[in-house]
Write a protein that holds these residues in place. Structure first.
Motif, mmCIF file in Angstrom:
data_model
loop_
_atom_site.group_PDB
_atom_site.id
_atom_site.type_symbol
_atom_site.label_atom_id
_atom_site.label_comp_id
_atom_site.label_asym_id
_atom_site.label_seq_id
_atom_site.Cartn_x
_atom_site.Cartn_y
_atom_site.Cartn_z
ATOM 1 N N GLU A 1 0.793 -1.272 -0.123
ATOM 2 C CA GLU A 1 0.075 -0.046 -0.041
ATOM 3 C C GLU A 1 0.823 1.487 -0.036
ATOM 4 O O GLU A 1 1.844 1.355 0.781
ATOM 5 N N ILE A 2 0.538 2.192 -0.787
ATOM 6 C CA ILE A 2 1.281 3.471 -0.952
ATOM 7 C C ILE A 2 0.244 4.739 -0.412
ATOM 8 O O ILE A 2 0.735 5.434 0.423
ATOM 9 N N LEU A 3 -0.861 4.805 -0.540
ATOM 10 C CA LEU A 3 -2.027 5.753 -0.103
ATOM 11 C C LEU A 3 -3.087 4.871 0.501
ATOM 12 O O LEU A 3 -3.708 3.828 0.190
ATOM 13 N N GLU B 1 5.863 14.843 -2.189
ATOM 14 C CA GLU B 1 7.266 14.429 -2.712
ATOM 15 C C GLU B 1 7.350 13.330 -3.950
ATOM 16 O O GLU B 1 6.429 12.583 -4.384
ATOM 17 N N ASN B 2 8.408 13.084 -4.333
ATOM 18 C CA ASN B 2 8.620 12.147 -5.211
ATOM 19 C C ASN B 2 8.402 10.789 -4.708
ATOM 20 O O ASN B 2 8.436 10.638 -3.589
ATOM 21 N N GLY B 3 7.357 9.946 -5.441
ATOM 22 C CA GLY B 3 7.118 8.465 -5.070
ATOM 23 C C GLY B 3 6.103 8.432 -4.010
ATOM 24 O O GLY B 3 5.685 7.769 -3.342
ATOM 25 N N SER B 4 5.412 9.676 -3.654
ATOM 26 C CA SER B 4 4.320 9.790 -2.771
ATOM 27 C C SER B 4 2.902 8.975 -3.378
ATOM 28 O O SER B 4 2.233 8.869 -2.803
ATOM 29 N N GLY B 5 3.016 9.063 -4.652
ATOM 30 C CA GLY B 5 1.740 8.260 -5.203
ATOM 31 C C GLY B 5 0.939 9.074 -6.063
ATOM 32 O O GLY B 5 -0.059 8.618 -6.350
ATOM 33 N N LYS B 6 1.592 10.313 -6.530
ATOM 34 C CA LYS B 6 0.755 11.196 -7.248
ATOM 35 C C LYS B 6 0.435 10.599 -8.618
ATOM 36 O O LYS B 6 -0.953 10.771 -9.132
ATOM 37 N N SER B 7 1.532 9.993 -9.362
ATOM 38 C CA SER B 7 0.965 9.495 -10.613
ATOM 39 C C SER B 7 0.302 8.260 -10.661
ATOM 40 O O SER B 7 -0.882 8.138 -11.337
ATOM 41 N N THR B 8 0.309 7.527 -9.556
ATOM 42 C CA THR B 8 -0.411 6.236 -9.329
ATOM 43 C C THR B 8 -1.954 6.906 -9.078
ATOM 44 O O THR B 8 -2.931 5.974 -9.516
ATOM 45 N N LEU B 9 -2.163 7.869 -8.391
ATOM 46 C CA LEU B 9 -3.451 8.083 -8.187
ATOM 47 C C LEU B 9 -4.296 8.798 -9.402
ATOM 48 O O LEU B 9 -5.431 8.343 -9.667
ATOM 49 N N PRO C 1 0.541 12.095 -19.734
ATOM 50 C CA PRO C 1 1.215 10.981 -18.958
ATOM 51 C C PRO C 1 2.530 11.603 -18.628
ATOM 52 O O PRO C 1 3.004 12.540 -19.350
ATOM 53 N N GLN C 2 3.229 11.168 -17.429
ATOM 54 C CA GLN C 2 4.402 11.508 -16.994
ATOM 55 C C GLN C 2 5.490 11.168 -18.052
ATOM 56 O O GLN C 2 6.358 12.051 -18.357
ATOM 57 N N GLN C 3 5.430 10.011 -18.202
ATOM 58 C CA GLN C 3 6.373 9.490 -19.455
ATOM 59 C C GLN C 3 5.562 8.400 -20.404
ATOM 60 O O GLN C 3 4.829 7.810 -19.735
HETATM 61 N N1 ATP Z 1 4.923 -0.297 -11.755
HETATM 62 C C1 ATP Z 1 5.127 -0.148 -10.355
HETATM 63 N N2 ATP Z 1 5.494 -1.297 -9.746
HETATM 64 C C2 ATP Z 1 5.677 -1.106 -8.399
HETATM 65 N N3 ATP Z 1 5.847 0.073 -7.920
HETATM 66 C C3 ATP Z 1 5.568 1.126 -8.249
HETATM 67 C C4 ATP Z 1 5.359 1.087 -9.608
HETATM 68 N N4 ATP Z 1 5.258 2.246 -10.210
HETATM 69 C C5 ATP Z 1 5.417 3.158 -9.083
HETATM 70 N N5 ATP Z 1 5.580 2.480 -8.015
HETATM 71 C C6 ATP Z 1 5.954 2.811 -6.534
HETATM 72 O O1 ATP Z 1 4.870 3.703 -6.152
HETATM 73 C C7 ATP Z 1 5.352 4.715 -5.671
HETATM 74 C C8 ATP Z 1 4.390 5.853 -6.029
HETATM 75 O O2 ATP Z 1 4.849 6.311 -7.282
HETATM 76 P P1 ATP Z 1 4.467 7.404 -8.059
HETATM 77 O O3 ATP Z 1 4.646 7.294 -9.663
HETATM 78 O O4 ATP Z 1 2.991 7.359 -8.095
HETATM 79 O O5 ATP Z 1 5.097 8.482 -7.701
HETATM 80 P P2 ATP Z 1 4.715 10.181 -7.997
HETATM 81 O O6 ATP Z 1 4.387 10.898 -6.623
HETATM 82 O O7 ATP Z 1 4.337 10.315 -9.207
HETATM 83 O O8 ATP Z 1 6.309 10.478 -8.047
HETATM 84 P P3 ATP Z 1 6.980 11.643 -8.834
HETATM 85 O O9 ATP Z 1 6.878 12.766 -8.144
HETATM 86 O O10 ATP Z 1 8.619 11.210 -8.807
HETATM 87 O O11 ATP Z 1 6.393 11.606 -10.199
HETATM 88 C C9 ATP Z 1 6.754 4.747 -5.657
HETATM 89 O O12 ATP Z 1 7.346 4.497 -4.281
HETATM 90 C C10 ATP Z 1 7.043 3.641 -6.515
HETATM 91 O O13 ATP Z 1 8.300 3.290 -6.103
#
Ligand code: ATP
Ligand code: MG
Lengths: 283, 235
Positions: free
Chosen positions: B17-19, B37-45, B75-77
């Motif tokens: 779980e991230i969020l 922050e980086n890796g906080s889960g924004k893109s995932t959301l 998309p981010q990338q």
């Molecule tokens: N495909 C994946 N499989 C497993 N874990 C992932 C995957 N993509 C991202 N994560 C993890 O999920 C967490 C959140 O990733 P996410 O890309 O949502 O971050 P972010 O907030 O968008 O960061 P950034 O500011 O760098 O774009 C990170 O800790 C990352 O390691």
């Protein structure tokens, strides 16, 4: 007798005309699909699926089925769907997945045949899946019509869904996110690919089908930079190469499949050269 | 009018779980910035909102007649293969895909829209160029033009200005603002540019250890703006 007269003479025979028609049509279909397959990193799907078909034939032989075609078709379509549908989120990607399925099916098929088969002509069976069980010069009229029908359907599907195929191939995530049914279109591509490959495999063999998928697309990509131009160019190129290849093989008495591939290789060389020259001119 | 509700959403990968238990609404006409922050889960959301990824638990409910094919996305990338032959025109036009339905070809209206967005992004001279031969910033603008083509009611942007030069960045913010103000399109933007977030957004979603969702004004007063957006709060 010179080459021209020889050609005219040969064209009196229906099987020569059939070979030409079928060869050109299969070249057309596989080159249309080829661009997408190469870009999705599935260049070797022809080889992979033919091994799967071989595995299916082995199973059919073990169970003593007389008509193995339906089973082969179903198993191959299912494998193609599994391979292509997994898409961009797959844990095992394109080439590795194809290699896995192809080697696996080949091994299991060979094992089954060794354990259970009554026929002792194993190498013959393996060979026929690689080079085509019916030679392109012994086609019946029914097979020709089947092929014509199939090509019309494949070309129609490709033209009608061209923009969707582009969207799904270029960026599956974006297509999905904005409401395009990417899964459905991937499924459609997979089924069409499987049907074309199974039929073409019987007619011309899997070695030739792989070449027909890969070479025209790669040649066109040397020179052209837009999807549309690459698609059109590879279709035209593939048809021309198949046509020329078959003519040469008739006149020269060379094996049809290998001759077509040789012409494709020559065309690839030519296009690579042209690409380098054009690239140089721009700078 | 509420366009989208995230109900008790938990996000993560492979069961990790991230969020946890995220609850917020997006109203029609909102300009929501997501920071963290980086890796906080924004893109995932964002991917979860778009249905590219299944949430671990909870669900996303759309309202106000918002349909999937009315959403634009940057998309981010984008993992586009290095050798993919595609012209700028083809890429931008593919943004109109969701307007097409089962019709096989693009109509005049859609082509006009693509031209318009190419012009907005200042790409007119690059229309026939090959996408993969462009610079990173140019590619970003092509993808933005594509996202604009797909947008009818909502636009989701994952770090839209990363890789853009200062002049284009400023233009981009103005453009997004006008899309939001004049065309009434809901904008959801992930950004690390906290100044821009505070300047343009009306609501902020801060995700991380603890979560904040609320108006820009409330955000500036909250403890979140101290550490993470300290400089932003001062201005
Ligand atoms: N495909 C994946 N499989 C497993 N874990 C992932 C995957 N993509 C991202 N994560 C993890 O999920 C967490 C959140 O990733 P996410 O890309 O949502 O971050 P972010 O907030 O968008 O960061 P950034 O500011 O760098 O774009 C990170 O800790 C990352 O390691
Ligand atoms: Mg991100």
């Amino acid at each position: 007798m010179n080459g021209w007269e020889k050609l005219i003479l040969y064209f009196q025979y229906p099987f020569v005309r059939y070979a030409l028609i079928v060869g050109v049509l299969i070249a057309l279909c596989s080159s249309l699909l080829g661009v997408t397959l190469v870009l999705k990193r599935f260049s070797f799907i022809g080889d992979g699926l033919s091994h799967v078909a071989f595995g299916a034939m082995a199973i059919a032989a073990v169970f003593g089925m007389t008509n193995e075609m339906p089973l082969v078709l179903v198993v191959t379509i299912v494998s193609a769907v599994l391979l292509l549908r997994t898409g961009q989120n797959a844990k095992i990607k394109g080439d590795a997945a194809v290699a896995m399925i192809s080697v696996g099916a080949l091994a299991i098929g060979y094992l089954l045949m060794n354990l259970f088969a009554k026929s002792s002509n194993l190498s013959g069976d393996v060979c026929s899946t690689l080079f085509g069980s019916t030679s392109i010069l012994t086609l019946t009229q029914t097979e020709v019509w089947l092929c014509v029908l199939l090509s019309v359907v494949v070309t129609a599907i490709f033209v009608l869904f061209y923009h969707k195929i582009f969207a799904v191939t270029f960026d599956e995530g974006f297509a999905k996110a904005t409401g395009t049914n990417a899964g459905l279109y991937n499924l459609m591509i997979a089924v069409v690919v499987a049907v074309v490959i199974v039929l073409a495999m019987n007619l011309v063999g899997s070695l030739l089908i792989s070449a027909l998928v890969i070479f025209p697309a790669l040649s066109a990509m040397r020179v052209f930079k837009s999807f549309r131009a690459v698609t059109i160019c590879s279709a035209v190129l593939s048809v021309c190469c198949a046509f020329v290849g078959i003519l040469i093989s008739i006149v020269g008495g060379t094996p049809v499949g290998s001759t077509i591939v040789a012409v494709d290789i020559a065309a690839f060389g030519g296009f690579s050269g042209a690409g380098i020259i054009l690239g140089g001119m721009k700078k | 009018m509420v366009q989208l509700i995230c109900q008790h959403l938990s996000l993560g990968y492979d069961g990790h779980e991230i969020l946890h238990n995220l609850y917020f609404k997006i109203n029609a006409g909102d300009y929501l910035c997501i920071v963290g922050e980086n890796g906080s889960g924004k893109s995932t959301l964002m991917k979860t909102i778009l249905g590219l990824q299944a949430p671990l638990s909870g669900k996303i409910v759309t309202g106000d007649g918002l349909r999937k094919n009315e959403i634009g996305y940057l998309p981010q990338q984008t993992l586009v293969q290095r050798d993919f032959p595609a012209s700028v025109w083809e890429v931008v036009l593919s943004g109109c895909q969701n307007r097409q339905g089962l019709r096989p070809f693009y109509n005049v209206e859609e082509k006009r829209l693509a031209h318009e967005n190419i012009e907005k992004m200042g790409l007119s001279s690059l229309t026939d160029r090959c996408y993969r031969e462009l610079s990173g910033g140019q590619q970003q603008r092509v993808l933005l033009a594509r996202a604009l083509c797909a947008t009818k009611k909502m636009l989701l942007l994952d770090e839209p200005v990363s890789g853009l030069d200062p002049v284009v960045t400023e233009e981009m913010y103005c453009l997004i603002e006008s899309i939001n103000r004049e065309d009434g399109i809901t904008v959801v933007m992930i950004t690390h540019d906290i100044h821009a977030a505070l300047k343009y957004a009306n609501r902020i979603l801060h995700i991380g250890e603890s979560v904040f969702i609320g108006s820009k004004e409330a955000y500036m007063k909250s403890k979140f703006s101290d550490g993470f957006a300290g400089q932003g709060g001062v201005r």
